[in-house]
Write a protein that holds these residues in place. Structure first.
Motif, PDB file in Angstrom:
ATOM      1  N   THR A  62       0.854  -1.191   0.000  1.00 50.26           N
ATOM      2  CA  THR A  62       0.000   0.000   0.000  1.00 50.26           C
ATOM      3  C   THR A  62       0.889   1.240   0.000  1.00 50.26           C
ATOM      4  N   GLU A  63       0.256   2.394   0.011  1.00 51.02           N
ATOM      5  CA  GLU A  63       1.007   3.625   0.271  1.00 51.02           C
ATOM      6  C   GLU A  63       1.631   3.509   1.657  1.00 51.02           C
ATOM      7  N   GLN A  64       2.800   4.133   1.824  1.00 46.94           N
ATOM      8  CA  GLN A  64       3.519   4.117   3.100  1.00 46.94           C
ATOM      9  C   GLN A  64       3.787   5.569   3.479  1.00 46.94           C
ATOM     10  N   ASN A 116      13.298   6.011  -4.932  1.00 51.90           N
ATOM     11  CA  ASN A 116      12.110   5.155  -4.977  1.00 51.90           C
ATOM     12  C   ASN A 116      10.858   6.015  -4.768  1.00 51.90           C
ATOM     13  N   GLU A 151       7.893   5.286  -4.220  1.00 51.32           N
ATOM     14  CA  GLU A 151       7.001   4.789  -3.169  1.00 51.32           C
ATOM     15  C   GLU A 151       7.547   5.041  -1.765  1.00 51.32           C
ATOM     16  N   SER A 193      11.232   9.488  -0.248  1.00 51.33           N
ATOM     17  CA  SER A 193      11.482   9.695  -1.675  1.00 51.33           C
ATOM     18  C   SER A 193      11.905  11.144  -1.941  1.00 51.33           C
ATOM     19  N   ASP A 207      15.335  -0.832  -2.431  1.00 51.19           N
ATOM     20  CA  ASP A 207      14.118  -0.012  -2.293  1.00 51.19           C
ATOM     21  C   ASP A 207      14.272   1.100  -1.259  1.00 51.19           C
ATOM     22  N   TYR A 209      12.569   3.644   2.804  1.00 54.45           N
ATOM     23  CA  TYR A 209      11.319   3.283   2.129  1.00 54.45           C
ATOM     24  C   TYR A 209      10.195   3.253   3.153  1.00 54.45           C
ATOM     25  N   GLU A 223       9.836  -6.582  -2.068  1.00 49.81           N
ATOM     26  CA  GLU A 223      10.977  -6.063  -2.828  1.00 49.81           C
ATOM     27  C   GLU A 223      11.787  -7.195  -3.462  1.00 49.81           C
TER      28      GLU A 223
END
Ligand code: ZN
Lengths: 141, 384
Positions: free
Chosen positions: B14-16, B175, B177, B181, B325, B331, B345
């Motif tokens: 999912t979104e993090q 990354n 996500e 980021s 990642d 991440y 990952e």
């Protein structure tokens, strides 16, 4: 600093009762005489159930430490030293080292127990370096 | 059927974020599980094995059978308990169940929202731990005790720790996500200049805390041949536990080598040495834990982890690319399901669809650990 101390369990009651009297005690196995901490129902060395709390000399040696600059709660003034100490006579425990500049702490340093009195007539054992600390407190009886 | 006859066939993250105020743990868990099934090309009713969080509301909190309301049919196999529903432990147990014939399609995963606020320290445990909390111990200083032992014994340096943090954080920077980021790039000096949390860890040596979810789906390699993605087989697995989390004080002398036996078991089962593995997706709650794991996995000798990371081995272009990642450092760390993100990952890398793709990766190690080296779990994954 005021600390939140836990309610004693049936395993730890003897430890906290002694600490309130400024005595440091740890479990000592009746069968193999191993000393261990924290208290467990069965001796981690030989697996038998019988042990008693025994008095320690309160002398110990630092085996690992870290200087903590971010505390988990406002109850702790930073920086403070979190350490593992090996007690003379056996057993290791997590604790704090107080009464010294954190930058002066080293592993192998001899320390001895002191007690931080808490508001509810309880006390928390911590350690301070032997060389620069105050004389050992006489034991209350 | 053996473990290697089971494959990961679907993944979803999912979104993090540091906080996800518009989400609930249940909605993240459901998105994760249904997303992983969609990725696999499987229908919810085809699932008959569940090792996934059920945070409620609805169903019964903590009871995986609650998933029948989402998945449809009755279940043949469930596994409950926090760490059984995530990561390498969840995957190896689900794979063991499938290979033993107890179920055919299993999901592992969950989600977390609404737990963390800004500036809180994270203690993995929710209850008060009698002989830990009274002395101001929590996860960062407890890991620091272990790290300090390594620095002292082997001469590992803060610069070497910072090299790990900068390398993995810079992967996360690229990354889209990742929670971090676009942040960075970071140098070793940036890490060393960040505030000290607990010696030897600076703020940038330590992972972020946040929220999010993830899940994976497993089935037999045979059945996987008909699905959407090339199957990623479980080539080997192992776990190792030193004792109850946070009960005894962690020190390098007692827990520093935790994972070495598990790694031997897993790599032996896979018929591989650590040197032959193409990519590593391993637990990085702090920079030191990577150095420790490089050693216990067998990539270098005990005590050599510092120089090993300084030589560029763990970089994207290095011999042993680690956490492309951005890992937990950049991440996501989201409670328990960060463990599942390590699997996600590794699978993406082996499919060739990862964001920082290691060219031609055919084998991967995904590993979880925690509670200041109290437990270690790993799986060796490879294209079937
Ligand atoms: Zn005994």
């Amino acid at each position: 600093m005021g600390r939140r101390l836990p309610s004693a369990t049936e395993l730890s009651r003897g430890f906290w009762d002694a600490a309130a009297e400024h005595r440091l005690v740890i479990p000592c196995c009746l069968a193999c005489e191993a000393r261990f901490f924290p208290p467990e129902r069965l001796c981690p060395t030989c697996g038998t159930a019988g042990w008693d709390y025994v008095d320690t000399s309160g002398a110990a040696t630092i085996t690992s430490y870290t200087v903590v600059h971010r505390a988990p709660s406002p109850d702790f003034e930073t920086p403070y030293v979190l350490a593992v100490v090996a007690l003379d006579g056996g057993g290791r425990m997590l604790t704090n080292v107080v009464g010294a500049d954190p930058a002066a702490i080293t592993t192998g340093m001899p320390v001895r127990v002191v007690f931080l009195d808490q508001p509810d007539d309880r006390a928390l054992p911590v350690f301070e370096p032997t060389a620069i600390g105050r004389p050992h407190e006489p034991e209350k009886e | 059927m053996a473990l290697r006859d089971v494959a990961v066939v679907g993944v979803h993250a999912t979104e993090q974020a540091r906080t996800l105020p518009h989400r609930t743990s249940l909605d993240l868990a459901q998105e994760s599980v249904l997303g992983a099934l969609a990725d696999a090309g499987l229908e919810p009713h085809e699932v008959d094995g569940v090792a996934a969080d059920w945070p409620g509301p609805g169903g019964r909190r903590g009871e995986p059978a609650s998933w029948t309301s989402v998945l449809g049919g009755p279940l043949s196999w469930v596994s409950d308990g926090l760490l059984d529903a995530a990561g390498a432990r969840g995957v190896m147990k689900a794979a063991a169940a499938i290979s033993a014939g107890l179920c055919d399609v299993a999901v592992v995963g969950g989600g977390l929202a609404g737990r963390f606020g800004r500036g809180q320290t994270v203690n993995g445990a929710e209850d008060f731990i009698e002989f830990t909390d009274v002395w101001g111990a929590y996860v960062v200083p407890l890991f620091a005790l272990v790290a300090q032992g390594h620095l002292q014994r082997f001469g590992t340096t803060p610069e070497q720790l910072a090299t790990v943090a900068a390398t993995i954080r810079n992967n996360g920077s690229k990354n889209p996500e990742a929670v971090m980021s676009g942040r960075g790039p970071y140098t070793v000096d940036d890490v060393l200049a960040s505030p000290m949390l607990a010696t030897p860890f600076h703020l940038l040596d330590v992972c972020i805390a946040g929220e999010g979810g993830g899940a994976v789906v497993l089935t037999s390699v045979e059945r996987a041949r008909d699905l959407r993605h090339p199957p990623i087989a479980i080539l080997g697995a192992g776990m190792e536990l030193s004792g109850a989390a946070y009960a005894a004080p962690p020190e390098y002398d007692t827990v520093g080598r935790l994972g070495a036996r598990a790694a031997q078991r897993a790599l032996g089962m896979a018929g591989l040495t650590a040197q032959q593995v193409d990519v590593f997706s391993v637990y990085d709650p702090n920079s030191f834990e990577i150095i420790r794991q490089m050693e216990v996995l067998g990539l270098c000798e005990e005590g050599e982890g510092g120089p090993f990371v300084e030589d560029g081995n763990i970089g994207l272009d290095g011999k042993h690319p680690t956490n492309p990642d951005g890992g937990c450092l950049a991440y996501a760390w989201n409670g328990t399901q960060q463990m599942t993100l390590k699997i996600v990952e590794a699978v993406r890398q082996l499919r060739g669809t990862a964001v920082n793709q290691v060219p031609g990766a055919e084998t991967a190690v995904a590993a979880n650990a925690g509670s200041a080296a109290a437990h270690y779990e790993l799986v060796v994954l490879g294209r079937a």
